[in-house]
Design an enzyme around this catalytic site. Sequence first.
Site, PDB file in Angstrom:
ATOM      1  N   SER A  45       0.815  -1.221   0.000  1.00  6.02           N
ATOM      2  CA  SER A  45       0.000   0.000   0.000  1.00  6.02           C
ATOM      3  C   SER A  45       0.848   1.271   0.000  1.00  6.02           C
ATOM      4  O   SER A  45       1.802   1.393   0.769  1.00  6.02           O
ATOM      5  CB  SER A  45      -0.927   0.019   1.221  1.00  6.02           C
ATOM      6  OG  SER A  45      -1.636   1.249   1.285  1.00  6.02           O
ATOM      7  N   SER A  75      -0.644   4.136   0.694  1.00  4.45           N
ATOM      8  CA  SER A  75      -1.387   5.077   1.534  1.00  4.45           C
ATOM      9  C   SER A  75      -0.546   5.710   2.646  1.00  4.45           C
ATOM     10  O   SER A  75      -0.670   6.924   2.891  1.00  4.45           O
ATOM     11  CB  SER A  75      -2.620   4.390   2.140  1.00  4.45           C
ATOM     12  OG  SER A  75      -3.574   4.124   1.133  1.00  4.45           O
ATOM     13  N   LYS A 103     -13.802  -3.448   2.417  1.00  2.00           N
ATOM     14  CA  LYS A 103     -14.721  -2.348   2.123  1.00  2.00           C
ATOM     15  C   LYS A 103     -16.173  -2.693   2.442  1.00  2.00           C
ATOM     16  O   LYS A 103     -16.933  -1.826   2.894  1.00  2.00           O
ATOM     17  CB  LYS A 103     -14.573  -1.917   0.659  1.00  2.00           C
ATOM     18  CG  LYS A 103     -13.211  -1.315   0.357  1.00  2.00           C
ATOM     19  CD  LYS A 103     -13.081  -0.876  -1.087  1.00  2.00           C
ATOM     20  CE  LYS A 103     -11.698  -0.303  -1.362  1.00  2.00           C
ATOM     21  NZ  LYS A 103     -11.558   0.171  -2.764  1.00  2.00           N
ATOM     22  N   GLY A 159     -15.090  -5.494 -15.457  1.00  2.00           N
ATOM     23  CA  GLY A 159     -15.055  -6.036 -14.112  1.00  2.00           C
ATOM     24  C   GLY A 159     -16.359  -5.773 -13.385  1.00  2.00           C
ATOM     25  O   GLY A 159     -17.138  -4.895 -13.778  1.00  2.00           O
ATOM     26  N   ALA A 160     -16.593  -6.543 -12.311  1.00  2.00           N
ATOM     27  CA  ALA A 160     -17.880  -6.452 -11.616  1.00  2.00           C
ATOM     28  C   ALA A 160     -17.736  -6.487 -10.099  1.00  2.00           C
ATOM     29  O   ALA A 160     -18.688  -6.795  -9.396  1.00  2.00           O
ATOM     30  CB  ALA A 160     -18.792  -7.596 -12.073  1.00  2.00           C
TER      31      ALA A 160
END
Length: 274
Positions: free
Chosen positions: A16, A18, A66, A124-125
């Site tokens: 990451s 972030s 998420k 994508g889904a």
Amino acid sequence: MSARRLAVWGDPIAHSKSPALHSAAIRVLGLDWEYGRRQVNADGFSAALHGLDDSWRGLSLTMPLKEQAFRAAEILDPHADLTGAVNTLLLGTSLAGFNTDVGGIIDAFAEHDVRSVSHARILGAGATASSALVAVAEMGAQRIDVRARRPERAQTLRALGERLGVEVGVSGFAAQVEAVDVTVATLPGGAVLDTAAAFATGGGTLLDVSYAPWPSALASAWTSDDVIPGLAMLLHQAVRQARVFVHGDPLHELDDEAGVLTAMRTALTDPSPS
């Protein structure tokens, strides 16, 4: 302001960027805050969240957390409510959940002078596809073509389109393609499509949310001038996260936001993930 603790959680998490992004913002803003990282999987999320004390200001959430963060939040911003995904938690009297990925996609396109669309394609889904759908709908798209390896798993995107009042078609990667204004690829890094060249022809501007490895196989099929790398989305969603951490509102601009954006952009060029 008194010290506040922040971190990004996910699994895996070592890659990451972030911490580098948010640490850069903290320095520019002159805040006595610290931002770290922690490997947390879906099964361990609830216990980890309840183990935080009042020194914690907020969290950035990446995969696979998420949806868990969405369920944990007591208050949701409109983008989180629409997508069912939270990538930012603000801790306090109430646990507030935000989705800054939607705004990050819009801002990444705007930075490349793409501000309105009428016909879009999403590859994508997964959870990021929901954010992409909301983003292009807010940019004006009335027709959205969703392509997935397993189209039956993308029916939630069709339902989201109905909620937004836009036409969403769902099909496999091999189906015939029409020209679109923009394409948003939400596929995992390293994904290779046999139909990449077909999607590139008339595919408009590509935003590929993946940034490692780069260029992706899909991005390589596009004309370079029409490709926006995933780092642009990562950067702009992080700016909106910083707004949440400072002001509690992803739309409330930071003091010296231009300086924050420059520092964050510089942090992305650091080859180390921390």
